[in-house]
Scaffold this motif. Structure first.
Motif, short mmCIF file in Angstrom:
data_model
loop_
_atom_site.label_atom_id
_atom_site.label_comp_id
_atom_site.label_asym_id
_atom_site.label_seq_id
_atom_site.Cartn_x
_atom_site.Cartn_y
_atom_site.Cartn_z
N GLY A 59 0.77 -1.20 -0.06
CA GLY A 59 -0.04 -0.01 0.11
C GLY A 59 0.84 1.31 0.15
N ILE A 60 2.05 1.32 0.73
CA ILE A 60 2.91 2.54 0.92
C ILE A 60 3.31 2.57 -0.65
N LYS A 61 3.70 1.78 -1.40
CA LYS A 61 4.22 2.13 -2.81
C LYS A 61 3.08 2.53 -3.73
N VAL A 62 1.91 1.89 -3.49
CA VAL A 62 0.82 2.37 -4.24
C VAL A 62 0.52 4.06 -3.84
N LEU A 63 0.57 4.17 -2.86
CA LEU A 63 0.20 5.72 -2.36
C LEU A 63 1.31 6.57 -2.89
N GLN A 64 2.53 6.14 -2.80
CA GLN A 64 3.83 7.09 -3.17
C GLN A 64 3.70 7.38 -4.85
N GLN A 65 3.27 6.15 -5.26
CA GLN A 65 3.01 6.32 -6.83
C GLN A 65 1.92 7.31 -7.12
N TRP A 66 1.06 7.18 -6.67
CA TRP A 66 -0.26 8.16 -6.91
C TRP A 66 0.25 9.56 -6.66
N ARG A 67 0.90 9.86 -5.49
CA ARG A 67 1.35 11.35 -5.07
C ARG A 67 2.42 11.49 -6.22
N ASN A 68 3.25 10.67 -6.54
CA ASN A 68 4.23 11.06 -7.55
C ASN A 68 3.49 11.62 -8.80
N GLU A 69 2.34 10.78 -9.20
CA GLU A 69 1.53 11.30 -10.40
C GLU A 69 0.65 12.33 -10.02
N ASN A 70 0.83 13.16 -9.12
CA ASN A 70 0.02 14.11 -8.38
C ASN A 70 -1.56 13.78 -8.26
N ARG A 71 -1.80 12.44 -8.39
CA ARG A 71 -3.17 12.10 -7.83
C ARG A 71 -3.23 12.41 -6.38
N ASP A 72 -4.32 13.65 -6.40
CA ASP A 72 -4.53 13.94 -5.03
C ASP A 72 -5.77 13.85 -4.20
N MET A 73 -6.54 12.70 -4.68
CA MET A 73 -7.73 12.30 -3.77
C MET A 73 -7.18 11.98 -2.37
N PRO A 74 -8.08 12.27 -1.59
CA PRO A 74 -7.98 12.04 -0.02
C PRO A 74 -7.89 10.45 0.17
N VAL A 75 -6.68 9.97 1.08
CA VAL A 75 -6.65 8.63 1.02
C VAL A 75 -6.10 8.07 2.61
N LEU A 76 -7.32 7.23 3.08
CA LEU A 76 -7.47 6.84 4.33
C LEU A 76 -6.78 5.26 4.18
N ILE A 77 -5.88 5.22 4.98
CA ILE A 77 -4.91 3.93 5.24
C ILE A 77 -5.36 3.22 6.26
N LEU A 78 -5.42 1.81 5.98
CA LEU A 78 -5.81 0.85 7.16
C LEU A 78 -4.56 0.19 7.57
N THR A 79 -4.21 0.12 8.62
CA THR A 79 -3.12 -0.37 9.08
C THR A 79 -3.40 -1.81 9.93
N ALA A 80 -2.47 -2.75 9.79
CA ALA A 80 -2.94 -4.00 10.10
C ALA A 80 -2.74 -4.03 11.81
N ARG A 81 -1.98 -3.65 12.46
CA ARG A 81 -1.68 -3.51 13.96
C ARG A 81 -1.56 -2.00 14.10
N ASP A 82 -1.95 -1.79 15.55
CA ASP A 82 -1.78 -0.50 15.84
C ASP A 82 -0.20 0.10 16.20
N THR A 83 0.42 -0.06 15.21
CA THR A 83 2.03 0.43 15.30
C THR A 83 2.03 1.78 14.96
N TRP A 84 2.87 2.37 15.60
CA TRP A 84 2.97 3.92 15.44
C TRP A 84 3.68 4.08 14.04
N ARG A 85 4.76 3.32 13.86
CA ARG A 85 5.76 3.31 12.72
C ARG A 85 4.95 3.21 11.18
N GLU A 86 4.00 2.25 11.35
CA GLU A 86 3.35 2.01 10.02
C GLU A 86 2.32 3.34 9.73
N LYS A 87 1.82 4.05 10.75
CA LYS A 87 1.10 5.25 10.55
C LYS A 87 1.95 6.33 10.19
#
Ligand code: CA
Length: 222
Positions: A59-87
Motif C-alpha cells: 500500500g505504501i508503494k501504491v500511495l507514493q506512486q499516486w502522489r508522484n503522479e499528482n493524484r490528490d484524492m484523499p486517502v485513508l490507510i488501514l494499518t494491520a496493527r496499531d503500530t505507530w511506525r506504520e502510521k
C-alpha cells in the motif's frame, strides 16, 4: 461520491463495500496493490480506502506512486496493527488519515465523510445552498427546513454538486462520480436527474452552462 477500496481481506472488503453503498456511495473494490494503483491512477475517486499489507504491491508503494503522479484524492490507510511506525510511514507517504484494524465500520464512514468534506473545502457536516440543506452524515435533504425525499441517484448527484458548489461540473464528471463503471455514458440520464432536482428543490438551484456542464449556485449569485 465514488470511493475506491483496496483491501485483500475479502471479508473486510465486503463489509466496507456494503456499508459505503448503504451510505449512498458508489464503490469499486480491488484486492491487490497493482489493480489498486491502476484504478487510482486512471479513474477519478472522491476518496480511497487503502490497506497497507497488499499482495503484488504494498500500500505504501501504491500511495507514493499516486502522489508522484499528482493524484490528490484523499486517502485513508488501514494499518494491520496499531503500530505507530506504520502510521508515520503512511502519513509521510501522503495519506490523509489512518485507521488501525480491527475498526468499527461507523468510524470508517465518519472518517470518509470528513476526508471528502475537507478535500472539497468544507468544515461543517451540513452543507447549504440558499434554502437547501444537505446533511452529509445522514443524507437528509431539506428545503426551507422541510425534509425532501430523494432517490439514491438524486442524492448522489446533489451530494456531489453540494460539495462542489459554485464549480461548473461537466456531465462526464458527474457521470463518473455518481455511477459505477459499466454505466452507458451516452444516455441523457444526467439531464433527467438535474431536472428532477430542479423540480424538488427549485428551478434556480442548478444553472446549465451549455456544452460545459452544471453549476450549483446560491439563489443570489445568479
Ligand atoms: Ca491486507
Amino acid at each position: 461520491m465514488k470511493i475506491l477500496v483496496v483491501e485483500d481481506d475479502q471479508q473486510v472488503a465486503r463489509q466496507i463495500e456494503t456499508s459505503l453503498k448503504n451510505a449512498g456511495y458508489v464503490v469499486e473494490v480491488v484486492h491487490d496493490g497493482e489493480e489498486g494503483l491502476y484504478l487510482g491512477s486512471h479513474e477519478s475517486f472522491d476518496a480511497v480506502i487503502l490497506d497497507l499489507g497488499l499482495p503484488k504491491l504494498d500500500g505504501i508503494k501504491v500511495l507514493q506512486q499516486w502522489r508522484n503522479e499528482n493524484r490528490d484524492m484523499p486517502v485513508l490507510i488501514l494499518t494491520a496493527r496499531d503500530t505507530w511506525r506504520e502510521k508515520v510511514v503512511g502519513l509521510r507517504a501522503g495519506a490523509d488519515d489512518y485507521l488501525a484494524k480491527p475498526f468499527e465500520i461507523e468510524e470508517v464512514l465518519a472518517r470518509v465523510e470528513a476526508l471528502i468534506r475537507r478535500a472539497t473545502g468544507h468544515s461543517k457536516p451540513v452543507l447549504t445552498c440558499g434554502p437547501v440543506e444537505f446533511d452529509t452524515t445522514t443524507n437528509r435533504v431539506s428545503l426551507n427546513g422541510t425534509t425532501i425525499e430523494m432517490t439514491a441517484l438524486e442524492l448522489g448527484m446533489l451530494s456531489y454538486l453540494m460539495h462542489h458548489k459554485g464549480e461548473v461540473i461537466s456531465k462526464t464528471e458527474l457521470t463518473e462520480h455518481i455511477y459505477d463503471q459499466d454505466f452507458d455514458r451516452d444516455s441523457n440520464v444526467i439531464e433527467v436527474l438535474v431536472n428532477r432536482l430542479r423540480n424538488k428543490l427549485g428551478s434556480r438551484l442548478i444553472k446549465t452552462h451549455r456544452g460545459l456542464g452544471y453549476q450549483l449556485i446560491e439563489p443570489d449569485d445568479s
